[in-house]
Each structure stands twice: as structure tokens, then as C-alpha cells.
Enzyme design. Structure first.
Site, PDB file in Angstrom:
ATOM      1  N   SER A 104      15.711  79.640  32.405  1.00  0.00           N
ATOM      2  CA  SER A 104      14.721  80.570  33.178  1.00  0.00           C
ATOM      3  C   SER A 104      13.954  81.173  32.148  1.00  0.00           C
ATOM      4  O   SER A 104      13.117  80.153  31.415  1.00  0.00           O
ATOM      5  CB  SER A 104      15.331  81.772  33.865  1.00  0.00           C
ATOM      6  OG  SER A 104      14.349  82.185  34.782  1.00  0.00           O
ATOM      7  N   ASP A 246       7.544  82.187  34.720  1.00  0.00           N
ATOM      8  CA  ASP A 246       8.390  81.834  33.727  1.00  0.00           C
ATOM      9  C   ASP A 246       9.012  80.353  33.735  1.00  0.00           C
ATOM     10  O   ASP A 246       8.441  79.425  34.264  1.00  0.00           O
ATOM     11  CB  ASP A 246       9.785  82.810  34.207  1.00  0.00           C
ATOM     12  CG  ASP A 246      10.464  82.490  35.182  1.00  0.00           C
ATOM     13  OD1 ASP A 246      10.180  81.832  35.869  1.00  0.00           O
ATOM     14  OD2 ASP A 246      11.865  83.036  35.205  1.00  0.00           O
ATOM     15  N   ASP A 248      11.383  78.286  34.453  1.00  0.00           N
ATOM     16  CA  ASP A 248      11.777  77.507  35.692  1.00  0.00           C
ATOM     17  C   ASP A 248      10.936  77.811  36.873  1.00  0.00           C
ATOM     18  O   ASP A 248      11.164  77.542  37.949  1.00  0.00           O
ATOM     19  CB  ASP A 248      13.298  77.678  35.583  1.00  0.00           C
ATOM     20  CG  ASP A 248      13.578  79.028  36.551  1.00  0.00           C
ATOM     21  OD1 ASP A 248      12.988  79.928  36.205  1.00  0.00           O
ATOM     22  OD2 ASP A 248      14.824  79.133  36.895  1.00  0.00           O
ATOM     23  N   ASP A 250      10.972  80.370  38.990  1.00  0.00           N
ATOM     24  CA  ASP A 250      11.366  81.001  40.170  1.00  0.00           C
ATOM     25  C   ASP A 250      10.890  82.566  40.244  1.00  0.00           C
ATOM     26  O   ASP A 250      11.224  83.352  41.204  1.00  0.00           O
ATOM     27  CB  ASP A 250      13.048  81.084  40.076  1.00  0.00           C
ATOM     28  CG  ASP A 250      13.622  81.935  38.956  1.00  0.00           C
ATOM     29  OD1 ASP A 250      12.979  82.260  38.211  1.00  0.00           O
ATOM     30  OD2 ASP A 250      14.907  82.167  38.960  1.00  0.00           O
TER      31      ASP A 250
END
EC number: 5.4.2.10
Length: 452
Positions: A104, A246, A248, A250
Site C-alpha cells: 500500500s 497511494d 495500491d 485503495d
């Protein structure tokens, strides 16, 4: 061996904490546990595997794919895609399991493994515990049940995943983004191709930064944890707004046309009003965590929207939403869950919905976000104390009560023990910053006195 799974999967420094051996072992264990639970009953099992672009994802992906295939699971390898894309494809393709390799917003040396159950939802805690148990048993000598011949899993690349996910995102928008100029900062991460493609298909004029991943530059001075580049670019290009993700994708944070940050609380407030207008905000309720700014709660109350609070972490927000059928929830950090269209926090979807509201109303993001006023917030970490006694200390309870009386209805206090360190976090919100600092300082002293 300590517990491997945290609140968001397994994470650690790649090739030190998170090794190829661990990734392979956990994948085999996950396949066995899901088979044991009856997930694969009556059919050949399939898994979707994706990753973010950090360098270590390449060998970890190979390990995960090898582990799953050796356990008899067919693998669809979707390559570099956001975490919510892997979750979506797990559900859309009818797969039994999804695996995302990402840390992440963490720095490049870290990586992580996150498992999704059938339908694209995060695995339940009890299944994660069982995976750890099966993996631990194998390390101490218990043999795997290994298929042979035609029983081994087959592996193929699923290149249609990106287009399928983008089509889903654009397809659920309530209106197009024509006429908007938007700057996107992709953190050199998993959405570097997805997000620009989705916003362009929706009609926006784009300026894209942080979208040239090389395996080493993910989250490096860019993205949702470093907004300065985005703020400058929005002002420089005269854009209507900026969107940051960010590594990833999410989560999503935004910047208005003046370069001012619009955080997750403000995004939730804007989306809550938009969804209520479309009669999509079920029970006129929004879910957020105890770390949400008091200004958000006050704004929702003023607008007649019910605010339900959970513990810190998007998994607790999601649990509350699923249990009661709520449609919208999230965190100040930018994890926003729109449950009708996603099974987890989806930064690209959030950014698209936010931009759609700007386009639909013709108002600036600054104006829309002004529905809530962020109260000044001070956070103090108090180290080297007995955090287990936060809720049982009478001395501390007295200090908190005195602080709450002083702050009244325009402030609040939150004492929260760290989940990983011997410290207590003191958070104070107040009508002005000086009062917040003063109260936080006194409470920090009380924590040291009572728990030191």
C-alpha cells in the site's frame, strides 16, 4: 512465530520478513484452508493474483503462483493492478480466491500479501488464523497434500483485467466529467495505467504525474502521503481539482483548485450528500472511525445524516457496513468504501465519484467541501507507558472528564493505545488550535503520571 496477519494482511520488508518461502507457504496453506472450508467443493478452484509495481512483487508473485498451482488451484495472473481491481475481478470472474501483493502506502522495500475470499471480500479473521495454523504445522513437519498429474493448477495471464475493471468504474458513474481539468498523482503505483484511462474515458482533461513506475519509485515523494507535488501542479495547470492515490490505490485524497487539501472526511461528506440526493445513501447513514474529525460528525448531524462510528481501520468500517446494509463509509486517511460498487476501499472509484459531483453541480470542490469545517486536531504520542491500563485508570478517567468539560460540545478527547508499540496516542480537537494544544499537553502529562 508471532501472528503474521495484521489488520491488512501480511506485511514486512521483502526478502527479509516477507520471503519467497513465506509467500509460497501461506499460499499453499490458504488453498488448503479454503478447500477444508468447502469453498472449492464440486469444481476446480481458481485464484486471481495481482500486484503493485514494486520490484519485490515480481519474485513474490512467482512464489504465490507456484504455491497455489502446486495445491491444485488454477491461477489467473492479472499483473500490475490496484488492490480494489483484484477484489473486483475476484468477484466478477467467479474466482474462489484473490491474492494481492502490495504494501500500500509503505516505502518500496516493504511488501505484503492480502487474500480475498469468493466475491472479493477480505478473508474473515478466523480463516486468517486457520491459514497461520496450517502454515505453522507444515513448518514443524506436517506434510502438504500435493496433487499430481492433471490435478496440479494451471497458470495463465489474464490481460483483459485492466479493461474490464476500467469499464466497471466508468459504467457506475452517475454522470460524465466533460469540461473538468484534473491532475492525477498515481504515486508511481498500481493505478498508473488504470486511473488515467478511467478518467479519460469519463471525459476529463488530464494532467498526470507520478505515473511512471520503475519498481523502485513507488510512494517516493508523491501520491496521497506526499501532496505537495499535486498541490503545485493543480495551481500551475489551472486545474479544477487534483486526485492522489497511494501505491495500491485503495485510498484517495484530493486537492481543490486553490491547492488546498481535501481529506477523507471531507470527501465522505461530499459523497454522502451526493448519494442522498440520488437516494443511494441507505438509511441516510455514513460510517467512519473514531479518528474522524468532529467537524465531520457535526456537519452530518446538521445535514440530517446519521453518523455511525467504528474502531480505527477500514476493515471495521466495512464490517459495520455489511452487517447493517449501509452504502458509504471510510476513513480520514482516504479509504472510502462505496459498497454498491466495490467490496473494499477504491481510490480510483472515489476520485471519479468526487469529480462527478463537481461536474454535476458546477460548483468548485472547495465550495462542496465547505459543508464541513475541520476542527483543529492535535495528536501527541506518549511512549513508555502501560497502555493496557488506559481504560482502567481512575486518575486518567478524571483527567479526561475534566478535559471534556473544558472543551464542551465543540471539542473532544480520544486516548488510544498503539497496537504495535508501548505508547498511548492522545488526540484532542477543539474550537481553536491553542486550546487543543493546551488540553493535549495536560492530558499527555496525565497519561505519563497515571500509566508511567
Amino acid at each position: 512465530m508471532g501472528r503474521l496477519f495484521g489488520t491488512d494482511g501480511v506485511r514486512g520488508v521483502a526478502n527479509a520478513d516477507l520471503t519467497a518461502e513465506l509467500a509460497l507457504g501461506l499460499s499453499v496453506a490458504a488453498a488448503h484452508v479454503l478447500a477444508e472450508a468447502g469453498t472449492f467443493a464440486g469444481h476446480r478452484a481458481t485464484a486471481v493474483v495481482g500486484r503493485d509495481p514494486r520490484a519485490s512483487g515480481e519474485f513474490l508473485e512467482a512464489a504465490v503462483v507456484a504455491g497455489l498451482a502446486s495445491a491444485g488451484v488454477d491461477v489467473l495472473r492479472v499483473g500490475v493492478l490496484p488492490t480494489p481491481a483484484v477484489a473486483h475481478l475476484t468477484g466478477a470472474l467467479g474466482a474462489d480466491l484473490g491474492v494481492m501483493l502490495s504494501a500500500s502506502h509503505n516505502a518500496m522495500p516493504d511488501n505484503g500479501i492480502k487474500f480475498f475470499a469468493r466475491g472479493g471480500h477480505k478473508l474473515a479473521d478466523e480463516l486468517e488464523d486457520r491459514i497461520e495454523s496450517v502454515y505453522a504445522d507444515h513448518r514443524t513437519g506436517a506434510p502438504w497434500d500435493r496433487p499430481t498429474g492433471s490435478g496440479v493448477g494451471r497458470v495463465r495471464d489474464y490481460d483483459e483485467g485492466l479493461d474490464q475493471y476500467v469499464a466497471h468504474l466508468v459504467g457506475v458513474l452517475p454522470n460524465r466529467l466533460d469540461g473538468l481539468k484534473i491532475v492525477l498523482d498515481e504515486a508511481h503505483g498500481a493505478a498508473s495505467r488504470v486511473s488515467p484511462e478511467a478518467f479519460a474515458r469519463a471525459g476529463a482533461e488530464l494532467v498526470t504525474i507520478g505515473a511512471v513506475p520503475d519498481g523502485l519509485n513507488i510512494n517516493d515523494g508523491c501520491g496521497s502521503t506526499h501532496l505537495d507535488l499535486l498541490k503545485a501542479a493543480v495551481v500551475e495547470h489551472g486545474a479544477d481539482l487534483g486526485i492522489a492515490h497511494d501505491g495500491d490505490a485503495d485510498r484517495c485524497l484530493a486537492v481543490d483548485h486553490t491547492g488546498a487539501e481535501v481529506d477523507g472526511d471531507q470527501i465522505l461528506a461530499v459523497l454522502a450528500l451526493a448519494m442522498r440526493e440520488r437516494e443511494a445513501l441507505r438509511s441516510d447513514t455514513v460510517v467512519a472511525t473514531v479518528m474522524s474529525n468532529l467537524g465531520f460528525k457535526l456537519a452530518m448531524e446538521r445535514e440530517g445524516i446519521r453518523f455511525v462510528q467504528t474502531g480505527v481501520g477500514d476493515r471495521y468500517v466495512l464490517e459495520e457496513m455489511k452487517e447493517h446494509g449501509y452504502a458509504l463509509g471510510g476513513e480520514q486517511s482516504g479509504h472510502v468504501i462505496i459498497l454498491d460498487h466495490a467490496t473494499t476501499g477504491d481510490g480510483t472509484l472515489t476520485g471519479l465519484m468526487l469529480a462527478a459531483r463537481v461536474a454535476q453541480t458546477g460548483r468548485t470542490l472547495r465550495d462542496l467541501a465547505s459543508v464541513m469545517e475541520r476542527l483543529p486536531q492535535v495528536l501527541v504520542n506518549v511512549p513508555d507507558v502501560d497502555k493496557s491500563r488506559v481504560t482502567s485508570s481512575a486518575e486518567l478517567a478524571t483527567a479526561v472528564a475534566e478535559a471534556e468539560r473544558e472543551l464542551g460540545s465543540t471539542g473532544r478527547v480520544l486516548l488510544r493505545p498503539s497496537g504495535t508499540e508501548p505508547l498511548v496516542r492522545v488526540m484532542v480537537e477543539a474550537a481553536d488550535i491553542e486550546q487543543a494544544r493546551s488540553v493535549a499537553g495536560r492530558l499527555a502529562d496525565s497519561v505519563k503520571s497515571a500509566l508511567g
